[in-house]
Design a protein around this motif. Structure first.
Motif, mmCIF file in Angstrom:
data_model
loop_
_atom_site.group_PDB
_atom_site.id
_atom_site.type_symbol
_atom_site.label_atom_id
_atom_site.label_comp_id
_atom_site.label_asym_id
_atom_site.label_seq_id
_atom_site.Cartn_x
_atom_site.Cartn_y
_atom_site.Cartn_z
ATOM 1 N N MET A 1 0.751 -1.166 0.175
ATOM 2 C CA MET A 1 0.427 -0.249 -0.034
ATOM 3 C C MET A 1 0.556 1.414 -0.104
ATOM 4 N N VAL A 2 1.627 0.930 0.817
ATOM 5 C CA VAL A 2 2.836 2.376 0.980
ATOM 6 C C VAL A 2 3.263 2.623 -0.461
ATOM 7 N N ASN A 3 4.010 1.667 -1.255
ATOM 8 C CA ASN A 3 4.540 2.157 -2.575
ATOM 9 C C ASN A 3 4.256 1.974 -3.190
ATOM 10 N N THR A 4 2.609 1.751 -3.487
ATOM 11 C CA THR A 4 1.663 2.102 -4.269
ATOM 12 C C THR A 4 1.139 3.649 -3.960
ATOM 13 N N ALA A 5 0.999 4.013 -2.795
ATOM 14 C CA ALA A 5 0.761 5.470 -2.448
ATOM 15 C C ALA A 5 1.744 6.713 -3.314
ATOM 16 N N ILE A 6 2.954 6.178 -3.500
ATOM 17 C CA ILE A 6 4.290 6.420 -3.709
ATOM 18 C C ILE A 6 4.205 6.594 -4.789
ATOM 19 N N GLU A 7 4.834 5.108 -5.381
ATOM 20 C CA GLU A 7 3.982 5.211 -7.608
ATOM 21 C C GLU A 7 3.360 6.369 -7.761
ATOM 22 N N SER A 8 2.145 6.424 -7.069
ATOM 23 C CA SER A 8 0.444 6.789 -7.356
ATOM 24 C C SER A 8 0.608 8.335 -7.924
ATOM 25 N N TYR A 9 1.926 9.037 -6.617
ATOM 26 C CA TYR A 9 2.301 10.139 -6.318
ATOM 27 C C TYR A 9 3.456 10.842 -7.165
ATOM 28 N N ARG A 10 4.397 9.664 -7.517
ATOM 29 C CA ARG A 10 5.414 9.943 -8.954
ATOM 30 C C ARG A 10 4.706 9.751 -10.150
ATOM 31 N N LYS A 11 3.621 9.776 -9.973
ATOM 32 C CA LYS A 11 3.145 9.307 -11.138
ATOM 33 C C LYS A 11 2.344 10.797 -11.787
ATOM 34 N N ASN A 12 1.705 11.459 -10.961
ATOM 35 C CA ASN A 12 1.049 12.233 -11.254
ATOM 36 C C ASN A 12 2.004 12.662 -10.313
ATOM 37 N N LEU A 13 3.258 12.962 -10.645
ATOM 38 C CA LEU A 13 3.915 14.263 -9.684
ATOM 39 C C LEU A 13 3.457 15.417 -9.952
ATOM 40 N N ARG A 14 2.964 16.313 -9.194
ATOM 41 C CA ARG A 14 3.219 17.389 -8.867
ATOM 42 C C ARG A 14 4.568 18.331 -8.314
ATOM 43 N N SER A 15 4.727 19.466 -8.124
ATOM 44 C CA SER A 15 5.769 20.684 -8.109
ATOM 45 C C SER A 15 5.644 20.372 -6.790
ATOM 46 N N LEU A 16 6.955 19.458 -5.748
ATOM 47 C CA LEU A 16 7.283 19.643 -5.131
ATOM 48 C C LEU A 16 7.973 21.627 -4.377
ATOM 49 N N SER A 17 7.179 22.102 -3.527
ATOM 50 C CA SER A 17 7.224 23.022 -2.641
ATOM 51 C C SER A 17 8.479 22.744 -1.870
ATOM 52 N N ILE A 18 9.752 22.471 -2.863
ATOM 53 C CA ILE A 18 11.479 22.730 -1.190
ATOM 54 C C ILE A 18 11.460 23.494 -1.972
ATOM 55 N N VAL A 19 11.471 23.712 0.146
ATOM 56 C CA VAL A 19 12.389 25.027 0.569
ATOM 57 C C VAL A 19 14.026 24.609 0.712
ATOM 58 N N PRO A 20 14.800 26.355 0.924
ATOM 59 C CA PRO A 20 15.734 25.633 0.172
ATOM 60 C C PRO A 20 16.390 25.209 1.493
ATOM 61 N N ILE B 1 -2.035 16.660 9.002
ATOM 62 C CA ILE B 1 -1.513 16.044 7.932
ATOM 63 C C ILE B 1 -1.706 15.604 5.828
ATOM 64 N N GLN B 2 -2.770 15.043 5.790
ATOM 65 C CA GLN B 2 -3.471 15.810 4.094
ATOM 66 C C GLN B 2 -3.369 17.011 3.845
ATOM 67 N N LYS B 3 -3.506 18.440 4.483
ATOM 68 C CA LYS B 3 -3.760 19.450 4.491
ATOM 69 C C LYS B 3 -2.293 19.639 3.787
ATOM 70 N N LEU B 4 -1.117 19.446 4.532
ATOM 71 C CA LEU B 4 0.562 19.606 3.939
ATOM 72 C C LEU B 4 -0.284 19.730 2.161
ATOM 73 N N ALA B 5 1.339 20.006 1.879
ATOM 74 C CA ALA B 5 1.781 20.393 0.844
ATOM 75 C C ALA B 5 1.635 19.009 0.239
ATOM 76 N N ASP B 6 2.020 17.805 -0.651
ATOM 77 C CA ASP B 6 1.957 17.151 -1.298
ATOM 78 C C ASP B 6 3.465 16.587 -0.964
ATOM 79 N N GLY B 7 4.501 17.388 -1.160
ATOM 80 C CA GLY B 7 6.127 16.956 -1.029
ATOM 81 C C GLY B 7 6.362 16.905 0.429
ATOM 82 N N TYR B 8 6.007 17.988 1.135
ATOM 83 C CA TYR B 8 5.567 17.970 2.713
ATOM 84 C C TYR B 8 5.187 16.578 2.725
ATOM 85 N N ARG B 9 4.412 16.402 2.924
ATOM 86 C CA ARG B 9 3.203 14.856 3.127
ATOM 87 C C ARG B 9 3.448 14.154 2.264
ATOM 88 N N MET B 10 4.134 13.837 1.719
ATOM 89 C CA MET B 10 5.330 12.166 1.044
ATOM 90 C C MET B 10 6.128 12.403 1.807
#
Length: 155
Positions: free
Chosen positions: A47-66, A92-101
């Motif tokens: 399930m975790v790997n499927t969630a990660i795969e789904s995220y990567r497939k639908n990769l939204r831009s990560l809000s990367i903080v320096p 946790i669900q309110k976090l931006a995608d990158g932060y949540r992952m």
């Protein structure tokens, strides 16, 4: 397993999609289960790997903080155990995608920053930065929810 998927998804609909994809994989691979460890643990990993795969497939831009910004923030501790599981899931669900992952992979699943970086295609520094920022955001949101006007400083 829906709760596992909910931690990675932005909403219940997305979590249900991941859950369904995960169960399809489980049924396809059930003959591969060798009995090492618990069956539930094996299912959870899929399930975790499927969630990660789904995220990567639908990769939204990560809000990367320096990384420098992450280290400029004061290190604060907060007791998340006083919060109910449903409330924590909502925050946790309110976090931006990158932060949540990154938060889920590091805190919940126990991945190292190196493993997270390799899995998500980011640097280790970005993983550390994402985790630091996710913790800070979660702390702020929980304080708002609980009506606290202060944070406990670690150290």
């Amino acid at each position: 397993m829906l709760a596992v998927c909910m931690r990675y998804a932005k909403d219940r609909m997305e979590a249900e999609d991941v859950l369904q994809m995960g169960y399809v994989k489980i049924f396809q691979k059930v003959k591969e289960y060798r009995g090492d460890g618990s069956f539930e643990g094996w299912i959870r990993r899929i399930m975790v790997n499927t969630a990660i795969e789904s995220y990567r497939k639908n990769l939204r831009s990560l809000s990367i903080v320096p990384i420098e910004d992450a280290y400029e923030q004061p290190s604060q501790g907060f007791d998340f155990s006083s919060l109910g599981m449903q409330d924590l899931m909502k925050v946790i669900q309110k976090l931006a995608d990158g932060y949540r992952m990154v938060f889920n992979m590091y805190i919940i699943e126990g991945y190292s920053h190196k493993e997270i970086a390799e899995t998500l295609g980011i640097s280790e520094g970005a993983s550390k930065s994402q985790l630091s920022r996710a913790r800070a955001i979660l702390q702020q949101e929980i304080i708002k929810m609980e009506g606290f006007g202060y944070a406990t400083h670690a150290g």
